[in-house]
Design a protein around this motif. Structure first.
Motif, PDB file in Angstrom:
ATOM      1  N   ALA A 253      -1.947   9.372  -0.635  1.00 18.89           N
ATOM      2  CA  ALA A 253      -3.309   9.037  -0.211  1.00 18.89           C
ATOM      3  C   ALA A 253      -3.260   8.263   1.098  1.00 18.89           C
ATOM      4  O   ALA A 253      -2.246   7.643   1.434  1.00 18.89           O
ATOM      5  CB  ALA A 253      -4.011   8.214  -1.294  1.00 18.89           C
TER       6      ALA A 253
ATOM      7  N   ASN B 210     -11.722   3.430  -2.941  1.00 18.96           N
ATOM      8  CA  ASN B 210     -10.524   4.053  -3.502  1.00 18.96           C
ATOM      9  C   ASN B 210     -10.532   3.954  -5.033  1.00 18.96           C
ATOM     10  O   ASN B 210     -10.156   4.905  -5.732  1.00 18.96           O
ATOM     11  CB  ASN B 210      -9.274   3.388  -2.927  1.00 18.96           C
ATOM     12  CG  ASN B 210      -8.042   4.236  -3.087  1.00 18.96           C
ATOM     13  OD1 ASN B 210      -8.082   5.441  -2.849  1.00 18.96           O
ATOM     14  ND2 ASN B 210      -6.949   3.624  -3.499  1.00 18.96           N
TER      15      ASN B 210
ATOM     16  N   ARG C 235       3.021   9.712   1.705  1.00 20.41           N
ATOM     17  CA  ARG C 235       2.020   9.075   0.862  1.00 20.41           C
ATOM     18  C   ARG C 235       1.124  10.129   0.220  1.00 20.41           C
ATOM     19  O   ARG C 235       0.797  11.139   0.839  1.00 20.41           O
ATOM     20  CB  ARG C 235       1.173   8.110   1.695  1.00 20.41           C
ATOM     21  CG  ARG C 235       1.981   6.965   2.293  1.00 20.41           C
ATOM     22  CD  ARG C 235       1.181   6.209   3.343  1.00 20.41           C
ATOM     23  NE  ARG C 235       1.934   5.081   3.881  1.00 20.41           N
ATOM     24  CZ  ARG C 235       1.624   4.403   4.977  1.00 20.41           C
ATOM     25  NH1 ARG C 235       0.532   4.759   5.661  1.00 20.41           N
ATOM     26  NH2 ARG C 235       2.359   3.402   5.405  1.00 20.41           N
TER      27      ARG C 235
ATOM     28  N   ASP D 244       0.829  -1.212   0.000  1.00 18.34           N
ATOM     29  CA  ASP D 244       0.000   0.000   0.000  1.00 18.34           C
ATOM     30  C   ASP D 244       0.861   1.260   0.000  1.00 18.34           C
ATOM     31  O   ASP D 244       0.560   2.236  -0.692  1.00 18.34           O
ATOM     32  CB  ASP D 244      -0.913   0.009   1.232  1.00 18.34           C
ATOM     33  CG  ASP D 244      -2.031  -1.014   1.151  1.00 18.34           C
ATOM     34  OD1 ASP D 244      -2.258  -1.559   0.048  1.00 18.34           O
ATOM     35  OD2 ASP D 244      -2.677  -1.283   2.178  1.00 18.34           O
ATOM     36  N   HIS D 245       1.925   1.235   0.785  1.00 18.27           N
ATOM     37  CA  HIS D 245       2.814   2.402   0.908  1.00 18.27           C
ATOM     38  C   HIS D 245       3.497   2.724  -0.422  1.00 18.27           C
ATOM     39  O   HIS D 245       3.592   3.891  -0.814  1.00 18.27           O
ATOM     40  CB  HIS D 245       3.866   2.130   1.990  1.00 18.27           C
ATOM     41  CG  HIS D 245       4.887   3.215   2.133  1.00 18.27           C
ATOM     42  ND1 HIS D 245       4.575   4.477   2.619  1.00 18.27           N
ATOM     43  CD2 HIS D 245       6.220   3.240   1.832  1.00 18.27           C
ATOM     44  CE1 HIS D 245       5.680   5.226   2.626  1.00 18.27           C
ATOM     45  NE2 HIS D 245       6.679   4.491   2.154  1.00 18.27           N
TER      46      HIS D 245
ATOM     47  N   THR E 152      -3.847   5.273   3.539  1.00 22.01           N
ATOM     48  CA  THR E 152      -3.951   3.819   3.394  1.00 22.01           C
ATOM     49  C   THR E 152      -4.872   3.262   4.470  1.00 22.01           C
ATOM     50  O   THR E 152      -5.256   3.954   5.424  1.00 22.01           O
ATOM     51  CB  THR E 152      -2.583   3.140   3.509  1.00 22.01           C
ATOM     52  OG1 THR E 152      -2.090   3.314   4.852  1.00 22.01           O
ATOM     53  CG2 THR E 152      -1.586   3.758   2.526  1.00 22.01           C
TER      54      THR E 152
ATOM     55  N   ALA F 229      -0.481  10.007   6.883  1.00 22.30           N
ATOM     56  CA  ALA F 229      -0.164   9.685   5.490  1.00 22.30           C
ATOM     57  C   ALA F 229       0.834  10.693   4.925  1.00 22.30           C
ATOM     58  O   ALA F 229       1.793  10.330   4.224  1.00 22.30           O
ATOM     59  CB  ALA F 229      -1.434   9.681   4.654  1.00 22.30           C
TER      60      ALA F 229
ATOM     61  N   GLU G 119      -0.339   1.487  -3.795  1.00 22.72           N
ATOM     62  CA  GLU G 119      -1.720   1.960  -3.746  1.00 22.72           C
ATOM     63  C   GLU G 119      -1.819   3.448  -3.397  1.00 22.72           C
ATOM     64  O   GLU G 119      -2.669   4.160  -3.919  1.00 22.72           O
ATOM     65  CB  GLU G 119      -2.541   1.141  -2.739  1.00 22.72           C
ATOM     66  CG  GLU G 119      -2.588  -0.355  -3.009  1.00 22.72           C
ATOM     67  CD  GLU G 119      -3.178  -0.695  -4.372  1.00 22.72           C
ATOM     68  OE1 GLU G 119      -4.047   0.056  -4.856  1.00 22.72           O
ATOM     69  OE2 GLU G 119      -2.748  -1.714  -4.952  1.00 22.72           O
ATOM     70  N   SER G 120      -0.927   3.913  -2.517  1.00 16.52           N
ATOM     71  CA  SER G 120      -1.012   5.309  -2.072  1.00 16.52           C
ATOM     72  C   SER G 120      -0.376   6.285  -3.058  1.00 16.52           C
ATOM     73  O   SER G 120      -0.346   7.485  -2.809  1.00 16.52           O
ATOM     74  CB  SER G 120      -0.337   5.463  -0.700  1.00 16.52           C
ATOM     75  OG  SER G 120       1.067   5.254  -0.805  1.00 16.52           O
TER      76      SER G 120
ATOM     77  N   LYS H   3      -3.472   9.117  -7.646  1.00 14.17           N
ATOM     78  CA  LYS H   3      -4.463  10.161  -7.355  1.00 14.17           C
ATOM     79  C   LYS H   3      -5.195  10.496  -8.649  1.00 14.17           C
ATOM     80  O   LYS H   3      -4.599  10.474  -9.733  1.00 14.17           O
ATOM     81  CB  LYS H   3      -3.783  11.415  -6.793  1.00 14.17           C
ATOM     82  CG  LYS H   3      -3.138  11.203  -5.425  1.00 14.17           C
ATOM     83  CD  LYS H   3      -2.716  12.519  -4.795  1.00 14.17           C
ATOM     84  CE  LYS H   3      -3.922  13.318  -4.343  1.00 14.17           C
ATOM     85  NZ  LYS H   3      -3.517  14.546  -3.587  1.00 14.17           N
TER      86      LYS H   3
END
Length: 828
Positions: free
Chosen positions: A366, A310, A364, A177-178, A368, A359, A181-182, A185
């Motif tokens: 976004a 998300n 990041r 995620d780090h 998580t 975050a 996914e994050s 945008k």
């Protein structure tokens, strides 16, 4: 250098070059990753490939038009199943598996995007039967049900675990995620430069994970066989098209992507596809809780509802990031569930600020899922995290997981039995739109619709469906339960419900046909185990048939039961069978079963056999005697109920009470004398039926205690038998308690300690309220102050639930500290 091993920077550069050649491009993904799907979608729109090959068994390809149907609403799954003729001894012959999809699954996104540009699409992995055969070598046997896609290699990677620790992440999921996914945008378009950078990062990530696995491990687990097959399918496509004018996109899990380019270049000839068992493949509904990694699904991303929101956000379907929506919902659920700790609007605002701040501090773009959990721990938990925090965190986990269920379009073909299941549930008003268990209370005596629902749920229960679980009902084994008027069920839908029915579809095209098949299996099993000569087992089967409302096999079964009842020698089995038969007779109008016309004859026969066996019984087997006592105590209730029914209906009773009385009197007068426990039980039963006077009771007690038995243990045994069939004597007949008290005073300390377990056994079946009544009699006899009460009727629901919650919290703390066994030992 081994073809799948990354050693240094030059190897990475070579890898990046091979997965993005001019006409053949590879896109590595993590299954169910919104970030991978986001870049993949835009990559396909920019690249407009002519062919898209997607990881998945090749026999799924014919389902692609259904998978890309606009009316199909994820989550859904391909359920594949086949009959394995090569199973080892003891294994299940049918092998089955799921291939799940949600909106943000890269495989589904690739197929949808490919449909928009008119690309030729197919699945190109090794078939499911071949995968089963390859995995058998490594695992020794194969689970009957599982998922066809898995990210187990990433989770097991020691390198990634170490990398997560060094990066300050809890585990590999947070690390993913780090890093991935994050980074997405909606206001940052996925241009080619960013997409290629993302592809290279995912490839490097998976390449480093692959370093932990030897060739021997990958060979044994079947990975090499799959990758060889996929490489040959790619090579076959390259050989069949003008590759210079054709763009080909290969979408696979990143662990396989890094190996495929070199395998394609190395290939010499295509493997011959062996003829394998034919698979049945169906699209079925799926649910978020099944996709959640935290529920045990190996390829799932934790918290699918969070990722769904998300995905909707980065595709501009919703205007706000999911963090505020989820924190607000967690607070709302805590209020709805009436938790002691109140979450205010200010708490929610503070949690939102903290999640965004954390975050940002971690670099990041976004928030998580772990940022949300950290905010919940800090702002919502007011007290100990091990106690108050447990329920809040459970609510947070369930909220982020979600309970969405997919919807299939009407054009999807389903087996007839599954169609019938959904259609019949709908006609009965049973909704299949939730995965959480729901309680259903059915008034089966007064409502015709509830009777129909009851029969339907009993049918599903009988064939082993996980859809319905019977919680309570008017039991067919207890005389007292005739007063109950309702059935209570727990029902919930899950993909396992549909897959179970699909597996059973080989036995019939309807639930009723499958029930009849299972009935034949049960009857055959009873014959093989010898239970076909067991009255209790046979009548139990009859009861199940009645509950289901299936009449086809009743006449034959009732004929078999008559034969068994004439030969049964086990008194306990015979009494249990009688209880059920009497209940069936009383419920005949409710069950609407015309085939039960002869049930009266059967239970008269059963009753006569019991009376005969009561005359013959001679045993000192403690366990068998205890079973007899438990069943004899209901005989008086059955007689009383039969008398009451006769009085109400003005018809002659089908139960001849005098026959029972004569049998009991005959056995009490015969030699050798009954074992003391049974003597007491027989006498108590006769007293309860009005055949013994108070004077006879007092005289018998004095005789039995003072002279009939020389050993104190035998006297206690008589007392135990007497109370087991007429416990009311303890508070309605003062001589009982006084005689026992006198006996205890005569014993020496040694005798008392030796016989204390037997004395305690006498009172073991009493309720707290009944024990209070006995204690009150004892204090009156000895003129002592009351010793207090065990039974309290002033406890309200709130106090009760407070104590239940406290017990649960204490248990959880002890389990965390490794003291859980201490609780279970205490219960014993």
């Amino acid at each position: 250098m081994k073809p799948t091993t990354i050693q240094d920077l030059s190897d990475f550069n070579e890898l990046f070059a091979t997965i993005s050649s001019e006409n053949i491009k590879y896109f590595p993904v993590r299954h169910h990753s919104p970030a991978c799907s986001y870049f993949l979608k835009h990559y396909i729109q920019k690249l407009e490939p002519d062919y898209i090959l997607v990881e998945g068994p090749h026999h799924f390809s014919h389902l692609i038009p259904q998978i890309t149907d606009d009316d199909l609403k994820p989550p859904f799954a391909i359920y594949t199943t086949f009959e394995n003729k090569k199973t080892k001894q003891g294994e299940e012959g049918r092998q089955s598996s799921f291939y799940p999809f949600c909106d943000y699954s890269p495989e589904l996104v690739a197929l949808r995007a490919g449909k928009e540009i008119g690309a030729h699409m197919e699945f190109f992995d090794l078939g499911f039967p071949e995968q089963i055969e390859n995995e058998r070598t490594f695992y020794g046997n194969t689970p009957k049900l599982g998922a066809l896609i898995d990210d187990v290699y990433l989770r097991r990677s020691v390198y990634l675990q170490s990398l997560a620790k060094n990066a300050g992440c809890r585990d590999e999921d947070e690390l993913w995620d780090h890093w991935f996914e994050s980074r997405v945008k909606p206001d940052e378009p996925a241009n080619i430069e960013h997409t290629l950078q993302f592809i290279n990062h995912v490839a490097a990530y998976c390449a480093m994970a692959r370093r932990d696995y030897t060739d021997e491990m990958l060979q044994a687990e079947g990975t090499f066989a799959r990758e060889k097959f996929m490489a040959e399918r790619i090579a076959e496509l390259i050989d069949s098209v003008a590759v210079d004018d054709t763009n080909i996109l290969i979408v696979t899990g990143g662990f396989h992507t890094i190996a495929l380019p070199r395998l394609v270049k190395k290939h010499k000839k295509l493997s011959k596809i062996r003829k394998s068992p034919e698979c049945d493949n169906y699209l079925i509904q799926y649910s978020f809780d099944q996709i959640d990694r935290l529920s045990g699904y190996g390829a799932g991303m934790p918290s699918p509802y969070f990722h769904q929101l998300n995905w909707d956000y980065i595709n501009k379907k919703i205007s706000e990031p999911p963090v505020s929506t989820l924190l607000t919902e967690i607070a709302r659920q805590s209020t709805k569930k009436k938790l002691d700790q109140k979450i205010s609007t200010a708490d929610t605002i503070q949690a939102l600020v903290q999640a965004n701040t954390m975050a940002s501090l971690k670099g990041r773009k976004a928030v998580t899922r772990e940022d949300i959990f950290d905010a919940v721990r800090s702002c919502y938990v007011k007290g100990s995290i091990e106690i108050e925090g447990l329920r809040i965190l459970e609510i947070a986990k369930n909220t982020l997981s979600g309970d969405r269920i997919g919807q299939l379009p009407s054009t999807v073909s389903l087996p007839p039995v599954l169609q019938e299941f959904k259609r019949h549930c709908e006609s009965l008003g049973i909704k299949l739109d939730q995965v959480h268990r729901k309680r259903w209370v059915l008034d089966i005596y007064r409502k015709t619709k509830h009777q129909k629902i009851s029969r339907w749920l009993h049918c599903l229960n009988f064939i082993g469906s996980p859809f319905a679980r019977l919680v309570s009902s008017p039991q067919f084994f207890s005389g007292s339960s005739i007063k109950l008027t309702q059935e209570e069920w727990e029902i919930s839908w899950s993909p396992l419900v549909d897959s179970h029915l699909i597996d059973l579809s080989i036995h019939g095209v309807s639930i009723k046909e499958i029930c009849l098949y299972r009935l034949k299996e049960r009857q055959s099993a009873l014959v093989q185990t010898g239970e076909s000569r067991d009255a209790m087992a046979m009548v139990t089967l009859l009861v199940e048939i009645c509950r289901m409302g299936i009449q086809e096999t009743m006449d034959t079964l009732m004929g078999d039961i008559q034969v068994v009842l004439n030969e049964e020698e086990n008194l306990v089995h015979q009494i249990s069978a009688l209880q059920q038969l009497l209940m069936l007779g009383s419920l005949k109008p409710l069950l609407n079963l015309t085939s039960l016309a002869g049930v009266e004859e059967i239970y008269v026969l059963c009753y006569q056999r019991i009376c005969y066996l009561l005359r013959l019984i001679i045993t000192d087997d403690t366990d068998y005697i205890r079973e007899i006592l438990q069943n004899l105590s209901t005989m008086r209730e059955l007689i009383v109920a039969s008398d009451a029914e006769t009085e109400l209906s003005d018809n002659d009773s089908t139960i001849d009470r005098q026959l029972l009385i004569d049998s009991l009197e005959h056995r009490l007068s015969e030699k050798p004398m009954l074992y003391p426990v049974l003597y007491g039980a027989y006498f108590g039963l006769l007293y309860g039926l009005g055949q013994k006077t108070d004077r006879e009771l007092t005289d018998t007690i004095n005789v039995q205690f003072l002279s009939a038995y020389s050993k104190p243990a035998e006297r206690v045994g008589f007392f135990y038998g007497l109370i087991s069939t007429h416990r009311d004597l303890l508070w309605h007949h003062e001589d009982i308690i006084k005689t026992l008290s006198d006996l205890l005073e005569q014993w020496s300390d040694h005798e008392f300690l030796t016989l204390l377990p037997e004395v305690r056994l006498v009172f073991s079946e009493l309720t707290p309220n009944e024990i209070d009544r006995v204690a009150e009699n004892i204090s009156d006899i000895h003129n002592t102050a009351p010793i207090g009460t065990l039974y309290h009727d002033d406890i309200n629901d709130e106090i009760l639930m407070w104590n239940v919650n406290l017990s649960m919290q204490v248990s959880e703390i002890l389990n965390k500290q490794g003291l859980g066994d201490w609780i279970s030992q205490g219960k014993k």
